[in-house]
Design a protein around this motif. Structure first.
Motif, PDB file in Angstrom:
ATOM      1  N   PRO A   1     130.860  51.616 104.367  1.00 42.74           N
ATOM      2  CA  PRO A   1     131.793  50.971 103.668  1.00 42.74           C
ATOM      3  C   PRO A   1     132.413  50.212 104.914  1.00 42.74           C
ATOM      4  O   PRO A   1     132.819  48.924 104.377  1.00 42.74           O
ATOM      5  CB  PRO A   1     132.499  52.036 102.945  1.00 42.74           C
ATOM      6  N   HIS A   2     132.676  50.587 105.705  1.00 42.86           N
ATOM      7  CA  HIS A   2     133.606  50.100 106.874  1.00 42.86           C
ATOM      8  C   HIS A   2     132.542  48.890 107.339  1.00 42.86           C
ATOM      9  O   HIS A   2     133.209  47.692 107.668  1.00 42.86           O
ATOM     10  CB  HIS A   2     133.595  51.116 108.017  1.00 42.86           C
ATOM     11  N   GLU A   3     131.149  49.139 107.766  1.00 40.93           N
ATOM     12  CA  GLU A   3     130.516  48.018 108.339  1.00 40.93           C
ATOM     13  C   GLU A   3     130.346  46.936 107.274  1.00 40.93           C
ATOM     14  O   GLU A   3     130.252  45.777 107.606  1.00 40.93           O
ATOM     15  CB  GLU A   3     129.148  48.838 108.421  1.00 40.93           C
ATOM     16  N   VAL A   4     130.644  47.110 105.991  1.00 42.38           N
ATOM     17  CA  VAL A   4     130.512  45.972 104.829  1.00 42.38           C
ATOM     18  C   VAL A   4     131.499  45.462 105.100  1.00 42.38           C
ATOM     19  O   VAL A   4     131.463  44.032 104.816  1.00 42.38           O
ATOM     20  CB  VAL A   4     130.367  46.684 103.648  1.00 42.38           C
ATOM     21  N   GLY A   5     132.774  45.921 105.179  1.00 44.16           N
ATOM     22  CA  GLY A   5     133.959  45.223 105.483  1.00 44.16           C
ATOM     23  C   GLY A   5     134.053  44.184 106.606  1.00 44.16           C
ATOM     24  O   GLY A   5     134.362  43.119 106.423  1.00 44.16           O
ATOM     25  N   MET A   6     133.431  44.599 107.837  1.00 43.73           N
ATOM     26  CA  MET A   6     133.517  43.845 109.129  1.00 43.73           C
ATOM     27  C   MET A   6     132.417  42.783 108.794  1.00 43.73           C
ATOM     28  O   MET A   6     132.626  41.783 109.213  1.00 43.73           O
ATOM     29  CB  MET A   6     132.982  44.801 110.183  1.00 43.73           C
ATOM     30  N   PHE A   7     131.508  42.915 108.033  1.00 45.02           N
ATOM     31  CA  PHE A   7     130.348  42.151 107.938  1.00 45.02           C
ATOM     32  C   PHE A   7     130.808  40.942 107.010  1.00 45.02           C
ATOM     33  O   PHE A   7     130.562  39.791 107.244  1.00 45.02           O
ATOM     34  CB  PHE A   7     128.958  42.575 107.091  1.00 45.02           C
ATOM     35  N   LEU A   8     131.482  41.346 105.973  1.00 49.81           N
ATOM     36  CA  LEU A   8     131.908  40.237 104.913  1.00 49.81           C
ATOM     37  C   LEU A   8     132.948  39.430 105.592  1.00 49.81           C
ATOM     38  O   LEU A   8     133.123  38.193 105.608  1.00 49.81           O
ATOM     39  CB  LEU A   8     132.373  40.825 103.706  1.00 49.81           C
ATOM     40  N   ARG A   9     133.726  40.236 106.440  1.00 49.29           N
ATOM     41  CA  ARG A   9     134.774  39.260 107.140  1.00 49.29           C
ATOM     42  C   ARG A   9     134.298  38.501 108.126  1.00 49.29           C
ATOM     43  O   ARG A   9     134.747  37.388 108.399  1.00 49.29           O
ATOM     44  CB  ARG A   9     135.908  40.202 107.662  1.00 49.29           C
ATOM     45  N   ALA A  10     133.210  39.047 108.842  1.00 49.78           N
ATOM     46  CA  ALA A  10     132.680  38.196 110.078  1.00 49.78           C
ATOM     47  C   ALA A  10     131.990  36.902 109.263  1.00 49.78           C
ATOM     48  O   ALA A  10     131.769  35.679 109.707  1.00 49.78           O
ATOM     49  CB  ALA A  10     131.596  38.642 110.488  1.00 49.78           C
ATOM     50  N   MET A  11     131.385  36.875 107.912  1.00 50.07           N
ATOM     51  CA  MET A  11     130.929  36.077 107.128  1.00 50.07           C
ATOM     52  C   MET A  11     131.757  34.931 106.821  1.00 50.07           C
ATOM     53  O   MET A  11     131.397  33.871 105.666  1.00 50.07           O
ATOM     54  CB  MET A  11     129.872  36.586 106.010  1.00 50.07           C
ATOM     55  N   GLY A  12     133.208  35.006 106.689  1.00 52.65           N
ATOM     56  CA  GLY A  12     134.288  34.198 106.472  1.00 52.65           C
ATOM     57  C   GLY A  12     135.024  34.513 105.064  1.00 52.65           C
ATOM     58  O   GLY A  12     135.819  33.976 104.634  1.00 52.65           O
ATOM     59  N   TYR A  13     134.513  35.754 104.378  1.00 58.61           N
ATOM     60  CA  TYR A  13     135.085  36.049 103.206  1.00 58.61           C
ATOM     61  C   TYR A  13     136.619  36.483 103.532  1.00 58.61           C
ATOM     62  O   TYR A  13     136.950  37.509 104.557  1.00 58.61           O
ATOM     63  CB  TYR A  13     134.421  37.192 102.405  1.00 58.61           C
ATOM     64  N   THR A  14     137.755  35.916 102.654  1.00 61.07           N
ATOM     65  CA  THR A  14     138.886  36.394 102.928  1.00 61.07           C
ATOM     66  C   THR A  14     139.618  37.565 102.197  1.00 61.07           C
ATOM     67  O   THR A  14     139.013  38.086 101.276  1.00 61.07           O
ATOM     68  CB  THR A  14     139.820  35.009 102.484  1.00 61.07           C
ATOM     69  N   LYS A  15     140.832  38.000 102.524  1.00 58.69           N
ATOM     70  CA  LYS A  15     141.440  39.278 101.988  1.00 58.69           C
ATOM     71  C   LYS A  15     141.244  39.022 100.525  1.00 58.69           C
ATOM     72  O   LYS A  15     141.571  39.925  99.795  1.00 58.69           O
ATOM     73  CB  LYS A  15     142.570  39.520 102.755  1.00 58.69           C
ATOM     74  N   SER A  16     141.541  38.096  99.956  1.00 62.23           N
ATOM     75  CA  SER A  16     141.840  37.818  98.495  1.00 62.23           C
ATOM     76  C   SER A  16     140.492  37.776  97.697  1.00 62.23           C
ATOM     77  O   SER A  16     140.657  37.906  96.432  1.00 62.23           O
ATOM     78  CB  SER A  16     142.457  36.343  98.378  1.00 62.23           C
TER      79      SER A  16
END
Length: 429
Positions: A249-264
């Motif tokens: 789950p932590h890696e998914v979070g890093m991946f999605l943020r790196a892909m440009g998805y925002t906190k919202s």
């Protein structure tokens, strides 16, 4: 008309495509009974393989028995999960399907045959000989009984018609699935994340990165006690470096943020119980607080009828995943492949498939302090995934150097990417 518009028009044409030939199936006194094996999506694709096989051998198919002995221990029958009358009606011009064997054949001796995996049409020409001595042939397993490639085009299209038109879920599942999709869409665009960080997946793959020693032992014991899991001694480090482990789950979070998805960003978790619960999911929530699940979206009363029926619950996840704005699987598997194929069929809806091996290398650099989260990581991750977002392409062939049955096993699944047989492609998506 735009290329996307033409593609969608072609999909609609294919769904309503007429039976495999003008005459339809010839009346037959050959019957085939089937026991579908595996979880929901392994059974779904297996059933559609059996529809195609029944067509090839000109047999009447008895509604398949579903797997009640797998890991999920689900007692659901075919009509509990699927719309049985609609299934029979939708395929009546292709294959004769009946709910039960005729009474005169209930106690008749049956030939029992394990069909060879990834077989072509010529194999099933020989299989027809089974009905010379028996009126009923029983097939104990339904998964992967047909080749991915090299089958007649009408048989391939029949497989698509079965999976995307005929094999609908039962009304209670469809109705709740649609409600949950509407509730999600009312909040804005959303990602469906197939987070395969579940106990059975971690135990089966031997992936223990980031877990405590006691958790790793628990998974090892589960693997050793599960008799039909052949591989017992697994090197977790090699599994991870080879890209064979689900992202944490932590890696998914890093991946999605790196892909440009925002906190919202709204994220729907399409999965069973996450191993470790909030201990691990909280790391993903720290990146994306708008995490929801069916337990959050639906009322207790709405979910009550599906309680203790894992396949029916998985069907809800499937419906939501197909209808999401973006689908992201954290690991490959039957659900991930089936959803990706369905989304391709519906016009190559965006499916973002993580390059797990490449990401593990980058995350390793982060651990060593040789890289930090920020623009540099984002640039590397987005470049790595430029061509991993569901754009139109032909199915991948087998891995170079693979031979025999291994060669067939390494081909991309027909149900993961039914192009070109079931999708007409013009121009760029």
């Amino acid at each position: 008309m735009s290329s996307c518009g033409f593609l969608m028009a072609t999909v609609i044409m294919l769904v309503s495509h007429q039976p495999t030939d003008i005459l339809g199936p010839i009346e037959s006194d050959r019957y085939m009974t089937v026991r579908s094996n595996g979880g929901l999506n392994q059974m779904r694709t297996g059933i559609c393989d059996m529809i195609a096989v029944a067509r090839l051998v000109n047999a009447t198919l008895v509604i398949p028995q579903l797997d009640k002995r797998s890991f999920w221990q689900d007692t659901s029958t075919f009509k509990d999960i699927f719309n049985e009358p609609g299934f029979i009606k939708a395929l009546e011009g292709d294959v004769h399907i009946v709910s039960d064997l005729p009474e005169s054949l209930q106690s008749a001796p049956r030939a029992r045959k394990h069909f060879t995996s990834w077989s072509g049409a010529s194999y099933y020409e020989d299989v027809k000989e089974l009905w010379k001595d028996h009126k009923v042939v029983h097939v104990p397993k339904s998964d992967s009984r047909l080749a991915n490639n090299g089958l007649p085009i009408d048989i391939q299209r029949l497989r698509c018609r079965c999976l995307y038109q005929a094999l609908r879920f039962s009304d209670p599942i469809e109705d709740l699935g649609k409600k949950l999709v509407e509730r999600l869409k009312s909040r804005g665009k959303f990602i469906a994340l197939h987070l395969r960080y579940e106990k059975d997946m971690l135990a089966f793959t031997g992936c223990t990165y980031g877990l405590s020693e006691s958790e790793a032992d628990e998974l090892r014991i589960m693997r050793e006690k599960t008799s039909h899991w052949k591989l017992k001694d697994i090197n977790s480090t090699e599994q991870r470096s080879g890209g064979n482990c689900p992202l944490t789950p932590h890696e998914v979070g890093m991946f999605l943020r790196a892909m440009g998805y925002t906190k919202s960003t709204w994220i729907y978790i399409a999965a069973g119980e996450i191993y470790g619960g909030d201990k691990y999911i909280s790391k993903l929530r720290s990146y994306f607080p708008n995490l929801v699940s069916k337990e959050v979206l639906a009322t207790k009363e709405e979910l009550e009828k599906f309680k203790n029926h894992a396949s029916q619950v998985a069907a809800l996840d499937y419906i939501i995943s197909v209808e999401s704005d973006v689908f992201i699987p954290s690991h490959s598997g039957n659900m991930a492949r089936a959803v990706e194929g369905h989304r391709r069929f519906l016009g190559h809806r965006k499916t973002l498939t993580p390059d797990r091996r490449g990401l593990v290398e980058l995350f390793g650099l982060l651990e060593k302090g040789e890289l930090t989260e920020g623009p540099k990581l984002s640039s590397l991750v987005t470049k790595m995934h430029k061509y991993r977002q569901g754009a139109p392409r032909k199915r991948y062939a087998s891995l170079p150097g693979s031979k025999g049955r291994t060669r067939l096993r390494t081909e991309e699944s027909f149900y993961e990417n039914p192009f070109p047989e079931c999708i007409c492609l013009t121009g760029k998506h």
